[in-house]
Design an enzyme around this catalytic site. Structure first.
Site, PDB file in Angstrom:
ATOM      1  CG  ASP A 192      44.914  43.879  40.035  1.00  0.00           C
ATOM      2  OD1 ASP A 192      45.659  44.459  39.216  1.00  0.00           O
ATOM      3  OD2 ASP A 192      45.136  43.844  41.256  1.00  0.00           O
ATOM      4  CG  HIS A 217      39.617  44.613  40.680  1.00  0.00           C
ATOM      5  ND1 HIS A 217      39.597  45.611  41.624  1.00  0.00           N
ATOM      6  CD2 HIS A 217      40.445  43.658  41.163  1.00  0.00           C
ATOM      7  CE1 HIS A 217      40.369  45.268  42.646  1.00  0.00           C
ATOM      8  NE2 HIS A 217      40.897  44.085  42.385  1.00  0.00           N
TER       9      HIS A 217
END
Ligand SMILES: *[C@@H]1O[C@H](CO)[C@@H](O)[C@H](O)[C@H]1NC(C)=O
Ligand SMILES: *[C@@H]1O[C@H](CO)[C@@H](O)[C@H](O)[C@H]1NC(C)=O
Length: 448
Positions: free
Chosen positions: A153, A308
């Protein structure tokens, strides 16, 4: 002219004529201008290939990624409802009228915990908030048994580059849930992900908000602009998946994603809160230990770990754990390919053909009331939501607390707001390579 250069030129000319010769018998009359070769001379692995290659497109000429013209039409600030295309508003309108967008209140976020007015149980079928771990079965939470579903992400960011190089070296494709505004500010990293990595691109909204706190039109803007920027930067590809920031989605938000944009919602089943290493929420050793525990743990269900491309540590933890994935017998798979289908709505990958399709138009027009009611209506999804109403309100909001404490808006929101990133120096080798190739050519011509 030095003889070495002369013989190089001779070889080049000879090669060109050799290439041309098969066509000569079609060409009796006079020297017609020859078309460029239909096939690119270099093999795909050749470094020169990456300088020029583009995936197939929908036939429209889009502005160069990173150019003024490319970015001008997109929101330059957090106001995603400005200049919303009429087609998106019409599609939203049609879906609301058709009854496919549940009419439930917008949540309010107090310190990161979205809450609903009295009478709207976040764990109940009407709201079914993913923040409270209410599962709508249409959403993707688990990978198939034995499969490590990989995704990242918050990119693209300067911190993405070490990850991208690692993925390239290890020859794996993953899914990048990208923040639209981050694409605007990190155009070169975006290009690398699309053109060189050929990774699967998916939507992580324009400004990284708690989506359930947003109005219908704001939800449309957050998803639509990000889709349109990916669409216009990839030769017309339409992402098929989105992931709500903080995992915050509910029946209303997921219905807008589905009915207006044809997007499927992806959550996760393990969260190390890696993003919070930098804010002291967790530590790198703790994240490393959790990744190891999950990867060496049970294979059912398969893993979708929230990761992430945000900081050196989030990326570093993945790189460190990566060898364990194969060592423990997992099949590594990009999240956008877990269902066995294409990662895009209108293309098989970053290089295959694209079926022309506009953002928020076809999805809406194909979404007839009868077709969508079964899946999109509150009734349809109430049946789908997890009977883990065993997740009583108490245990439900317990998980909400742990879920959304992962969600200090300032911390992760910083991802979207960090626009200070300059151009990617990592990529300057590409233009350097081009420049030196050109100067070699120029020198050869000067000598001749
Ligand atoms: C995206 O591309 C379409 C099709 O070429 C174009 O009409 C549209 O203006 C572009 N969007 C933006 C925001 O630049
Ligand atoms: C990231 O951290 C590693 C050590 O874990 C270090 O070697 C590397 O230089 C760091 N990279 C950046 C970009 O800070």
């Amino acid at each position: 002219m030095p003889s070495a250069v002369r013989s190089l030129l001779f070889l080049a000319v000879a090669a060109l004529s050799a290439t041309a010769s098969p066509y000569e018998h079609h060409d009796h009359d006079h020297a017609a201008p020859r078309a460029l070769p239909g096939q690119w001379f270099h093999r795909e692995e050749h470094p020169a290939y990456a300088l020029f290659r583009r995936g197939d497109t929908d036939g429209i000429t889009y502005p160069e990624i990173g150019s003024q013209q490319w970015s001008a039409g997109f929101p330059q600030d957090n106001d995603v409802t400005k200049n919303l295309p009429q087609a998106w508003l019409d599609a939203l309108d049609a879906a609301v009228k058709a009854g496919t967008i549940p009419d439930i209140p917008v949540s309010t976020s107090t310190g990161g915990n979205p809450t609903y007015p009295q009478g709207f149980d976040p764990n109940g079928p009407t709201v079914c908030s993913a923040t409270y771990k209410c599962v709508n079965k249409e959403d993707l939470w688990d990978a198939p048994d034995g499969v490590f579903g990989s995704s990242f992400d918050d990119g693209p960011l300067p911190t993405s580059m070490p990850l991208y190089q690692f993925l390239k070296e290890n020859n794996v494709i993953t899914t990048h849930f990208m923040i639209g505004s981050n694409i605007l500010w990190n155009a070169d990293a975006f290009k690398y992900a699309f053109e060189t990595l050929e990774s699967d691109l998916a939507v992580h909204t324009w400004t990284h908000p708690y989506m359930t706190t947003k109005t219908n039109q704001e939800v449309v803007g957050e998803l639509g602009w990000t889709m349109e920027l990916i669409h216009n930067s990839t030769g017309g590809r339409l992402p098929k998946y989105w992931r709500p920031p903080y995992g915050d989605s509910d029946e209303r938000v997921r219905a807008i994603a589905k009915e207006v944009f044809g997007l499927r919602t992806v959550i996760w089943n393990q969260d190390s809160e890696d993003w919070s290493i930098s804010t002291g929420g967790t530590t790198r050793p703790k994240v490393d230990a959790e990744l190891k525990q999950w990867i060496t743990g049970p294979k059912s269900p398969g893993l979708i770990i929230l990761e992430h491309e945000l900081t050196n540590d989030t990326v570093g933890a993945f790189m460190q754990a990566f060898p364990l994935i194969a060592q423990n017998g997992w099949k590594f798979e990009s999240v956008a390919r877990l269902d066995g289908g294409n990662p895009y709505q209108n293309s098989a990958d970053d290089t295959s053909d694209v079926t022309p399709q506009s953002v928020g138009v076809l999805a809406a027009s194909s979404s007839t009331p009868s077709g969508s009611s079964s899946a999109g209506s509150p009734t349809g999804s109430s049946a789908a939501s997890k009977p883990s109403g065993s997740g009583s309100a108490t245990s439900g909001s317990g998980s909400a607390t742990s879920g959304s404490s992962s969600a200090s808006p300032s911390a992760t929101g910083g991802a979207a707001q960090d626009h200070s990133n300059g151009a990617m120096s990592h990529l300057s080798w590409q233009s350097a390579a081009l420049t030196s190739a050109l100067s070699v050519l120029a020198a050869a011509f000067a000598l001749s």
